[in-house]
Scaffold this motif. Structure first.
Motif, PDB file in Angstrom:
ATOM      1  N   THR A   1       0.857  -1.187   0.000  1.00 37.78           N
ATOM      2  CA  THR A   1       0.000   0.000   0.000  1.00 37.78           C
ATOM      3  C   THR A   1       0.888   1.230   0.000  1.00 37.78           C
ATOM      4  O   THR A   1       1.576   1.506   0.988  1.00 37.78           O
ATOM      5  CB  THR A   1      -0.867   0.035   1.291  1.00 37.78           C
ATOM      6  OG1 THR A   1      -1.554  -1.209   1.413  1.00 37.78           O
ATOM      7  CG2 THR A   1      -1.878   1.173   1.267  1.00 37.78           C
ATOM      8  N   LYS A   2       0.874   1.961  -1.099  1.00 39.87           N
ATOM      9  CA  LYS A   2       1.732   3.148  -1.137  1.00 39.87           C
ATOM     10  C   LYS A   2       0.886   4.372  -0.780  1.00 39.87           C
ATOM     11  O   LYS A   2       0.363   5.066  -1.662  1.00 39.87           O
ATOM     12  CB  LYS A   2       2.387   3.308  -2.506  1.00 39.87           C
ATOM     13  CG  LYS A   2       3.491   4.350  -2.465  1.00 39.87           C
ATOM     14  CD  LYS A   2       4.228   4.458  -3.771  1.00 39.87           C
ATOM     15  CE  LYS A   2       5.225   5.600  -3.703  1.00 39.87           C
ATOM     16  NZ  LYS A   2       5.780   5.920  -5.019  1.00 39.87           N
TER      17      LYS A   2
ATOM     18  N   THR B   1       3.531   0.556   2.891  1.00 39.46           N
ATOM     19  CA  THR B   1       3.579  -0.497   3.909  1.00 39.46           C
ATOM     20  C   THR B   1       3.348  -1.852   3.232  1.00 39.46           C
ATOM     21  O   THR B   1       2.734  -1.921   2.156  1.00 39.46           O
ATOM     22  CB  THR B   1       2.517  -0.321   5.018  1.00 39.46           C
ATOM     23  OG1 THR B   1       1.227  -0.239   4.401  1.00 39.46           O
ATOM     24  CG2 THR B   1       2.771   0.903   5.860  1.00 39.46           C
ATOM     25  N   VAL B   2       3.847  -2.891   3.870  1.00 41.02           N
ATOM     26  CA  VAL B   2       3.629  -4.256   3.378  1.00 41.02           C
ATOM     27  C   VAL B   2       3.351  -5.188   4.553  1.00 41.02           C
ATOM     28  O   VAL B   2       3.587  -4.830   5.711  1.00 41.02           O
ATOM     29  CB  VAL B   2       4.877  -4.819   2.644  1.00 41.02           C
ATOM     30  CG1 VAL B   2       5.081  -4.177   1.298  1.00 41.02           C
ATOM     31  CG2 VAL B   2       6.138  -4.728   3.510  1.00 41.02           C
ATOM     32  N   GLN B   3       2.843  -6.374   4.222  1.00 43.98           N
ATOM     33  CA  GLN B   3       2.854  -7.474   5.185  1.00 43.98           C
ATOM     34  C   GLN B   3       4.263  -8.054   5.063  1.00 43.98           C
ATOM     35  O   GLN B   3       4.597  -8.706   4.059  1.00 43.98           O
ATOM     36  CB  GLN B   3       1.784  -8.507   4.785  1.00 43.98           C
ATOM     37  CG  GLN B   3       1.223  -9.367   5.880  1.00 43.98           C
ATOM     38  CD  GLN B   3       2.197 -10.415   6.461  1.00 43.98           C
ATOM     39  OE1 GLN B   3       3.415 -10.242   6.463  1.00 43.98           O
ATOM     40  NE2 GLN B   3       1.648 -11.480   6.994  1.00 43.98           N
TER      41      GLN B   3
ATOM     42  N   THR C   1      -7.941   6.055   7.970  1.00 44.54           N
ATOM     43  CA  THR C   1      -8.428   5.065   7.012  1.00 44.54           C
ATOM     44  C   THR C   1      -7.633   5.096   5.707  1.00 44.54           C
ATOM     45  O   THR C   1      -7.932   4.352   4.783  1.00 44.54           O
ATOM     46  CB  THR C   1      -9.917   5.328   6.693  1.00 44.54           C
ATOM     47  OG1 THR C   1     -10.034   6.712   6.288  1.00 44.54           O
ATOM     48  CG2 THR C   1     -10.795   5.097   7.898  1.00 44.54           C
ATOM     49  N   GLY C   2      -6.630   5.963   5.657  1.00 41.33           N
ATOM     50  CA  GLY C   2      -5.898   6.128   4.394  1.00 41.33           C
ATOM     51  C   GLY C   2      -4.724   5.164   4.223  1.00 41.33           C
ATOM     52  O   GLY C   2      -4.097   5.129   3.171  1.00 41.33           O
ATOM     53  N   GLY C   3      -4.390   4.410   5.257  1.00 40.02           N
ATOM     54  CA  GLY C   3      -3.299   3.436   5.136  1.00 40.02           C
ATOM     55  C   GLY C   3      -1.911   4.017   5.332  1.00 40.02           C
ATOM     56  O   GLY C   3      -0.904   3.318   5.111  1.00 40.02           O
ATOM     57  N   GLU C   4      -1.798   5.274   5.782  1.00 38.44           N
ATOM     58  CA  GLU C   4      -0.461   5.853   5.982  1.00 38.44           C
ATOM     59  C   GLU C   4       0.241   5.183   7.166  1.00 38.44           C
ATOM     60  O   GLU C   4      -0.394   4.848   8.158  1.00 38.44           O
ATOM     61  CB  GLU C   4      -0.546   7.353   6.337  1.00 38.44           C
ATOM     62  CG  GLU C   4      -1.304   8.221   5.366  1.00 38.44           C
ATOM     63  CD  GLU C   4      -2.781   8.349   5.738  1.00 38.44           C
ATOM     64  OE1 GLU C   4      -3.309   7.484   6.489  1.00 38.44           O
ATOM     65  OE2 GLU C   4      -3.412   9.304   5.276  1.00 38.44           O
TER      66      GLU C   4
ATOM     67  N   THR D   1      -1.659   0.485   9.914  1.00 37.75           N
ATOM     68  CA  THR D   1      -2.881  -0.308   9.950  1.00 37.75           C
ATOM     69  C   THR D   1      -2.736  -1.499   9.003  1.00 37.75           C
ATOM     70  O   THR D   1      -1.782  -1.570   8.227  1.00 37.75           O
ATOM     71  CB  THR D   1      -4.090   0.552   9.516  1.00 37.75           C
ATOM     72  OG1 THR D   1      -3.793   1.124   8.240  1.00 37.75           O
ATOM     73  CG2 THR D   1      -4.351   1.662  10.514  1.00 37.75           C
ATOM     74  N   THR D   2      -3.688  -2.424   9.091  1.00 43.05           N
ATOM     75  CA  THR D   2      -3.692  -3.580   8.184  1.00 43.05           C
ATOM     76  C   THR D   2      -5.012  -3.564   7.408  1.00 43.05           C
ATOM     77  O   THR D   2      -5.972  -2.896   7.828  1.00 43.05           O
ATOM     78  CB  THR D   2      -3.604  -4.903   8.973  1.00 43.05           C
ATOM     79  OG1 THR D   2      -4.779  -5.005   9.803  1.00 43.05           O
ATOM     80  CG2 THR D   2      -2.363  -4.952   9.846  1.00 43.05           C
ATOM     81  N   PRO D   3      -5.081  -4.298   6.304  1.00 40.01           N
ATOM     82  CA  PRO D   3      -6.325  -4.273   5.519  1.00 40.01           C
ATOM     83  C   PRO D   3      -7.548  -4.726   6.319  1.00 40.01           C
ATOM     84  O   PRO D   3      -8.662  -4.301   6.041  1.00 40.01           O
ATOM     85  CB  PRO D   3      -6.036  -5.230   4.369  1.00 40.01           C
ATOM     86  CG  PRO D   3      -4.550  -5.199   4.221  1.00 40.01           C
ATOM     87  CD  PRO D   3      -4.012  -5.025   5.609  1.00 40.01           C
TER      88      PRO D   3
END
Ligand SMILES: Cc1cc2nc3c(=O)[nH]c(=O)nc-3n(C[C@H](O)[C@H](O)[C@H](O)COP(=O)(O)OP(=O)(O)OC[C@H]3O[C@@H](n4cnc5c(N)ncnc54)[C@H](O)[C@@H]3O)c2cc1C
Length: 510
Positions: free
Chosen positions: A137-138, A198-200, A318-321, A335-337
Motif C-alpha cells: 500500500t503506497k 507499507t507491506v505485510q 483510514t488512508g493506510g499511511e 494499519t492492516t487491511p
C-alpha cells in the motif's frame, strides 16, 4: 496491559504465522523445498542469511548470471528473523537528507535518495509481477510530533530538501492537516513522505523465497553457518573488514582459493565451497569478529490489536499511511487491511557482545511499552484487545546508515547496519551485494555511494558499550516520557541523553 499476551519469543510473529498459513494453503510443497544442508557442495555464490538482504542479493544474482549456482543458507527459515517481524514500513531516505549530504555530498545524497525512493516502487512491482499479496500500500508515511519537544523535528530535512529542489519529497504538515489523516489528542504538527509504503513483511519475505526456489536457487533452511573462511562467531579470527572500491577477485577457479563456509543443522554438518560469499545476517553480524566493533544490537517490539475497522473510522485513520513519532525511542504504527493497528517501539534496549538472545524476543516490559504508546496516542481506543506481541534485533551503526564492503582481500562481501530501516533499503543492498559477488564492476548499483562507502565509526568495546548504551537509553526514554507529560527533564538527563551526538555518533536525541 497486554491482556495475558506475551511476546512470542522464538514462536513466529503474527505476520509470519499468517504468511506461512497462506503459503501452506496455496503451495504446500514449498514448506519442504529448502531442507538443511548436508555434506559438501559447491556454489558460484554462497549467501548467508535468508532475510530480505540475502534474498534480494540472490534474486539479483539470478538476473545477472542465470546459470550461476547460488546457495543460500539460513539458520532458521527464510523470513524467520526481522524480515518477517518488522513493522512493514517501506520508507525512503529523504527524511535523512542532511545526514546523506554530510556523508555522501550533495550529488551522492541525491543519488541515494532517488535509489531508495525507486526501491519502494520496485518492492510493489516485484509483488505485482509474482502474485505476492503482501498488502503493498503506497499511501505515504507521516512523521508526527506527539509532544512539544518533538515539534519541528523534520525542519532540517525539509529545509535541506527545499534548498535542493526536492521539497515535494517530504512536506511539512500543520496539526490540522495531520488531523485530517489521523485524529489524536496528542498529535501536533508533522511532515508527510508521499513516497513510502507499507507491506505485510513476512508475506514479502516468503514470496521472495518462492521466487528464488522457482529460479533454481538452492536454499538450505535450518542451516546455521558456524564458520566462514576459518573464522567463527565470537572468535578472535582475522579482524579488519574493509570496504573496497569495487570487487576485483573471485575464488572461481582463477587461482583464488574458494570461500569455505561450514554449517550445522539437525541433519548434520555441511560445507559449501564457493567462488564468492555474501554475508547478509543483519544484527547477527555483531557476533562475528569482523564486524563486532561497528554494530550495536538493539531490540524493538511490536504489538498487534484485534481488528477494529470501526474504531479506525472513529479516529479518521483510514488512508493506510504509516505513522511514526519523533522520539528517539520512536513509536511506529500502521494499519492492516482487516483494520488492525500494529505499533512498535517506545523502548528497546541494547544487547551484549553481539549475542542474539531473549532480550530481543521475550521482554514483556518492552512489549508493554509499545502498547502504552498506543494508549497514549489513541486514548479513545485504549480498550482494544492486543492479540499478539513479538520482538526482534536491530543492527545499529554509528551513523544510522548501512554499509557494504568485503573482508580483507577475500571475495566475502557483506552489508548491514540498516539501523531499523531496512525493508526498502535492503533491495538496494541486495543489488550491491550481488554485483560485488559476481564482480559486475559496471553494475549501476556499484556506482551508488553506498556501495563504496567507508565503514562507520567503531563503538567502544564491551562491556563499556553495553553499559553506556543502557545508561543512555534509560536517560533518553525517561527524558522523552517527561517531555510528553510536559515536565522538564532537567540538565543532567538532557545532557546524558545527548551524549552520543556530543561525541560524534548520529544516534540518540538532540
Ligand atoms: C521489530 C522490528 C521492526 C522493524 N520495523 C521496520 C520497518 O517498519 N521498516 C523498516 O524499514 N525496517 C524495520 N525493521 C528493520 C528491518 O526488519 C531490517 O532492517 C531488515 O529486515 C533487514 O533484513 P536483513 O535481510 O538484512 O536481515 P534479517 O531479516 O535479520 O535476516 C538475517 C537472517 O540471517 C540469519 N542468520 C543469522 N546468523 C546466521 C548464521 N550464522 N547462519 C545462517 N543464517 C544466519 C537470521 O536467522 C536471519 O533470518 C524492523 C526490525 C525489527 C526487529
Amino acid at each position: 496491559m497486554l491482556g495475558g499476551v506475551r511476546p512470542s519469543g522464538s514462536r513466529r510473529s503474527w505476520w509470519l504465522r499468517e504468511a506461512l498459513a497462506a503459503e501452506a494453503a496455496a503451495a504446500p510443497h514449498l514448506a519442504s523445498a529448502a531442507p538443511p544442508l548436508r555434506g559438501t557442495t559447491t556454489a558460484d555464490v554462497v549467501i548467508v542469511g535468508g532475510g530480505y538482504t540475502g534474498m534480494w542479493a540472490a534474486l539479483r544474482a539470478t538476473e545477472l548470471e542465470p546459470n550461476a549456482r547460488i546457495v543460500l543458507l539460513e539458520a532458521d527459515i527464510c523470513g524467520g528473523g526481522p524480515s518477517g517481524r518488522n513493522g512493514g514500513f517501506v520508507t525512503n531516505w529523504w527524511d535523512d537528507y542532511p545526514t546523506l549530504i554530510e556523508r555522501y555530498g550533495a550529488d551522492g545524497a541525491r543519488a541515494m535518495g532517488d535509489a531508495m525512493e525507486a526501491a519502494v516502487d520496485e518492492v510493489g512491482a516485484f509483488c505485482d509481477a509474482h502474485g505476492i499479496d503482501a498488502w503493498y500500500t503506497k499511501a505515504g508515511s507521516l512523521s508526527v510530533s506527539a509532544a512539544p519537544a518533538q515539534d519541528g523535528s523534520w525542519d532540517d530535512a525539509v529545509a535541506s530538501l527545499r534548498e535542493h529542489g526536492l521539497g515535494d519529497r517530504y512536506v511539512p504538515l500543520t496539526a490540522e492537516e495531520i488531523a485530517r489523516r489521523v485524529r489524536s489528542p496528542v498529535l501536533r504538527d508533522g511532515a508527510f513522505m508521499p513516497g513510502a509504503a507499507t507491506v505485510q513483511p513476512a508475506t514479502l519475505a516468503r514470496g521472495l523465497r518462492r521466487v528464488l526456489l522457482e529460479r533454481g536457487v538452492v536454499i538450505a533452511e535450518g542451516s546455521e553457518v558456524v564458520e566462514i573462511d576459518g573464522v567463527r562467531p565470537g572468535s578472535l579470527g582475522k579482524l579488519g573488514a574493509s570496504a573496497r572500491r569495487a570487487p576485483s577477485r573471485r575464488g572461481n577457479g582463477q587461482g583464488i582459493r574458494p570461500v569455505r563456509v561450514r554449517t550445522r543443522s539437525r541433519a548434520g554438518d555441511g560445507e559449501v565451497l564457493a567462488g564468492s560469499a555474501v554475508i547478509a545476517i543483519n544484527a547477527w553480524a555483531a557476533g562475528w569478529p569482523w564486524f563486532a566493533q561497528r554494530l550495536v544490537t538493539w531490540s524493538s517490539y511490536i504489538v498487534l490489536t484485534e481488528p477494529i475497522p470501526d474504531r479506525l473510522d472513529d479516529i479518521g485513520w483510514t488512508g493506510g499511511e504509516g505513522v511514526a513519532d519523533a522520539r528517539f525511542t520512536l513509536h511506529y504504527l500502521r494499519t492492516t487491511p482487516d483494520g488492525r493497528i500494529a505499533i512498535g517501539g517506545g523502548g528497546g534496549r541494547a544487547g551484549f557482545g553481539g549475542r542474539i538472545d531473549g532480550v530481543f524476543t521475550d521482554a514483556l516490559g518492552d512489549a508493554r511499552r509499545a502498547a502504552a504508546g498506543l494508549r497514549r496516542l489513541f486514548p479513545s481506543i485504549a480498550d482494544v484487545r492486543i492479540e499478539d506481541a513479538w520482538g526482534g534485533p536491530i543492527d545499529i551503526s554509528a551513523d544510522h546508515l548501512p554499509w557494504f564492503g568485503s573482508v580483507g582481500m577475500r571475495p566475502i562481501n557483506y552489508g548491514h547496519g540498516y539501523s531499523g530501516n531496512g525493508v526498502g533499503p535492503s533491495l538496494v543492498g541486495g543489488r550491491i551485494l550481488a554485483a560485488r559477488a559476481l564482480e559486475r564492476a559496471d553494475d549501476p548499483a556499484l556506482a551508488l555511494p553506498l556501495a563504496n562507502g567507508r565503514a562507520p565509526r567503531r563503538f567502544p568495546p564491551e562491556p563499556a558499550r553495553f553499559v553506556g548504551a543502557r545508561l543512555i537509553r534509560e536517560a533518553a526514554a525517561r527524558r522523552e516520557s517527561m517531555e510528553e507529560r510536559g515536565e522538564d527533564p532537567g540538565f543532567v538527563l538532557r545532557e546524558l541523553s545527548r551524549l552520543p551526538r556530543r561525541i560524534g555518533y548520529h544516534l540518540g536525541p538532540d
